[in-house]
Design a protein around this motif. Structure first.
Motif, short mmCIF file in Angstrom:
data_model
loop_
_atom_site.label_atom_id
_atom_site.label_comp_id
_atom_site.label_asym_id
_atom_site.label_seq_id
_atom_site.Cartn_x
_atom_site.Cartn_y
_atom_site.Cartn_z
N TYR A 1 0.83 -1.21 0.00
CA TYR A 1 0.00 0.00 0.00
C TYR A 1 0.87 1.26 0.00
O TYR A 1 1.96 1.28 0.56
N TYR B 1 -3.47 0.17 -3.66
CA TYR B 1 -2.87 -1.16 -3.61
C TYR B 1 -2.03 -1.33 -4.85
O TYR B 1 -2.52 -1.17 -5.98
N VAL C 1 -8.02 1.82 -3.29
CA VAL C 1 -8.77 0.85 -2.51
C VAL C 1 -9.50 1.55 -1.37
O VAL C 1 -9.29 2.73 -1.10
N ILE D 1 -8.15 -4.88 -0.04
CA ILE D 1 -7.62 -4.65 -1.39
C ILE D 1 -8.74 -4.49 -2.42
O ILE D 1 -8.49 -4.55 -3.62
N PRO E 1 -10.97 -2.71 -4.90
CA PRO E 1 -10.85 -1.44 -5.63
C PRO E 1 -12.03 -0.52 -5.35
O PRO E 1 -13.15 -0.96 -5.08
#
Length: 211
Positions: free
Chosen positions: A79, A92, A179, A194, A196
């Motif tokens: 990240y 991410y 994310v 994670i 989106p």
């Protein structure tokens, strides 16, 4: 080993190192954040989560590990945060093919007077490439598969012989996706971290750099 989605400082991380006796590769578990063997208190780990590759060979905390205690830290993503409108949007960052990769790491062994011991590791960083620059000015060093043996070789004890590995990843090595803010809390360690999301628009005249 259980999948992790949000590893926090001082939590356990896996790494590959060369066995001190046989030289064969072995998997080890370290605490994230280096505790040098000479440290008075393990709390120093919070200051040594990362190591600047440009100066690691001369800094007291890292120069010994650069010569003798190098490791490879596996991941399939990490990240980074970008400032947008007074908030930090997490991204991410992973390979386009979803394959794992290895951070360049250093490790050390610390023992306290009461007999407790800590094996810990840190991640080397370098200047960001063009891909990473809009988010952050630094990025982790990624060791290419063809160089795993050289990075782990205990016979290579001169950092100058490894300097060519301490460079940014190729521009097309990673992709990034915004994310959800779940990752902003260390209490959240789940696949949803994670997931989106839609990137918020940048305000007018905002450059959008993380630092």
């Amino acid at each position: 080993m259980k999948a992790r989605y949000n590893i926090a400082p001082t939590q356990p991380i896996a790494a590959v190192r060369a066995n001190e006796n046989s030289g064969n590769r072995e998997l080890a578990i370290f605490s994230w954040g280096l505790v040098p063997f000479w440290a008075k208190e393990p709390s120093i780990a919070h200051q040594l989560l990362n190591a600047r590759s440009e100066t690691a060979a001369v800094k007291p905390a890292f120069r010994g590990p650069m010569r003798h205690h190098r490791c490879l830290i596996p991941a399939d993503g990490f990240y980074e945060w970008k400032a947008i409108g007074g908030q930090k949007q997490p991204y991410y960052i992973r390979r386009p093919d979803h394959e794992p990769f290895y951070f360049a790491g250093l490790f050390d062994h610390w023992g306290s007077p009461d007999g407790s011991e800590i094996e810990s590791a840190t991640i080397l960083t370098t200047a960001a490439n063009d891909f990473m620059t809009p988010i952050h000015k630094r990025m982790p060093v990624i060791i290419p598969e063809s160089q795993y043996d050289r990075w782990l070789d205990p016979k290579v004890q001169q950092p100058a012989k490894l300097a060519d590995l301490l460079r940014p990843a190729p521009e097309d090595f990673f992709i990034r996706k915004p994310v959800t803010p779940l990752v902003n809390s260390v209490r959240n360690d789940m696949p949803e971290c994670i997931m989106p999301t839609v990137e918020p628009p940048s305000p007018p005249n905002q450059l959008g750099f993380g630092f």
